[in-house]
Design an enzyme around this catalytic site. Structure first.
Site, PDB file in Angstrom:
ATOM      1  N   CYS A  58       0.836  -1.207   0.000  1.00 28.68           N
ATOM      2  CA  CYS A  58       0.000   0.000   0.000  1.00 28.68           C
ATOM      3  C   CYS A  58       0.870   1.256   0.000  1.00 28.68           C
ATOM      4  O   CYS A  58       0.584   2.222  -0.713  1.00 28.68           O
ATOM      5  CB  CYS A  58      -0.944  -0.006   1.202  1.00 28.68           C
ATOM      6  SG  CYS A  58      -2.043  -1.447   1.242  1.00 28.68           S
ATOM      7  N   ASP A  59       1.931   1.233   0.768  1.00 26.07           N
ATOM      8  CA  ASP A  59       2.903   2.323   0.808  1.00 26.07           C
ATOM      9  C   ASP A  59       3.505   2.519  -0.578  1.00 26.07           C
ATOM     10  O   ASP A  59       3.526   3.640  -1.104  1.00 26.07           O
ATOM     11  CB  ASP A  59       3.985   1.978   1.839  1.00 26.07           C
ATOM     12  CG  ASP A  59       5.103   3.003   1.908  1.00 26.07           C
ATOM     13  OD1 ASP A  59       5.168   3.715   2.925  1.00 26.07           O
ATOM     14  OD2 ASP A  59       5.915   3.075   0.966  1.00 26.07           O
TER      15      ASP A  59
END
Length: 163
Positions: A58-59
């Site tokens: 997600c980062d």
């Protein structure tokens, strides 16, 4: 079939298609204000949906789309998760992306339901990418069958370039 951490999950809501008008949404911004799709005007939009912004993939997904597209003044990247706005704001500061649009669907999961992304078993959003034209019509989308994989960044970025 969609899986998350190796287990099948049930997605709530309709699966949208290329050519559909993107459903409007009301989401919470980092400053606790509310934002809707209409607030982004006639810009091209990349809606990058992640389960939790503070995890590895997600980062990476959030960084990649923001780094690749922030120079384009006609495009906005909107990252959506169910993380609390406070957590999203902290992540943006730590990542050096204070200007990133991160919006939270924590309140009623209406975005997740409208976009067919709410994982019933987890109350998290499944990973997906939507590219919208200036009229909010979906021109590209990717629902990931395995939520624990990266999206096809190049295909999404090419879809933005084609607009």
């Amino acid at each position: 079939m969609t899986t998350f951490i190796g287990k099948e999950v049930t997605l709530i809501g309709p699966r949208l298609q290329v050519g559909d008008q993107a459903p409007n949404f009301i989401l919470t911004a980092n400053d606790l204000s509310v934002k809707s799709l209409k607030d982004f005007g006639r810009k091209k939009k990349v809606i990058s949906v992640v389960p939790s912004i503070d995890t590895g993939i997600c980062d990476s997904q959030t960084r990649r789309f923001n780094q690749e597209l922030t120079a384009d003044q006609d495009t906005v990247v909107i990252t959506v998760s169910v993380d609390l706005p406070f957590a999203q704001k902290r992540w943006c500061a730590a990542a050096g992306l204070e200007g990133a649009e991160t919006l939270s669907d924590y309140y009623d999961h209406a975005f997740g339901k409208a976009y067919g992304l709410l994982m019933r078993e987890w109350n998290l959003l499944a990973r997906a990418v939507f590219v919208l034209d200036a009229a909010n019509r979906i021109t590209y989308l990717e629902y990931l069958d395995n939520v624990n994989e990266h999206p096809n960044y190049e295909a999404a970025l090419e879809a933005v370039r084609q607009l």
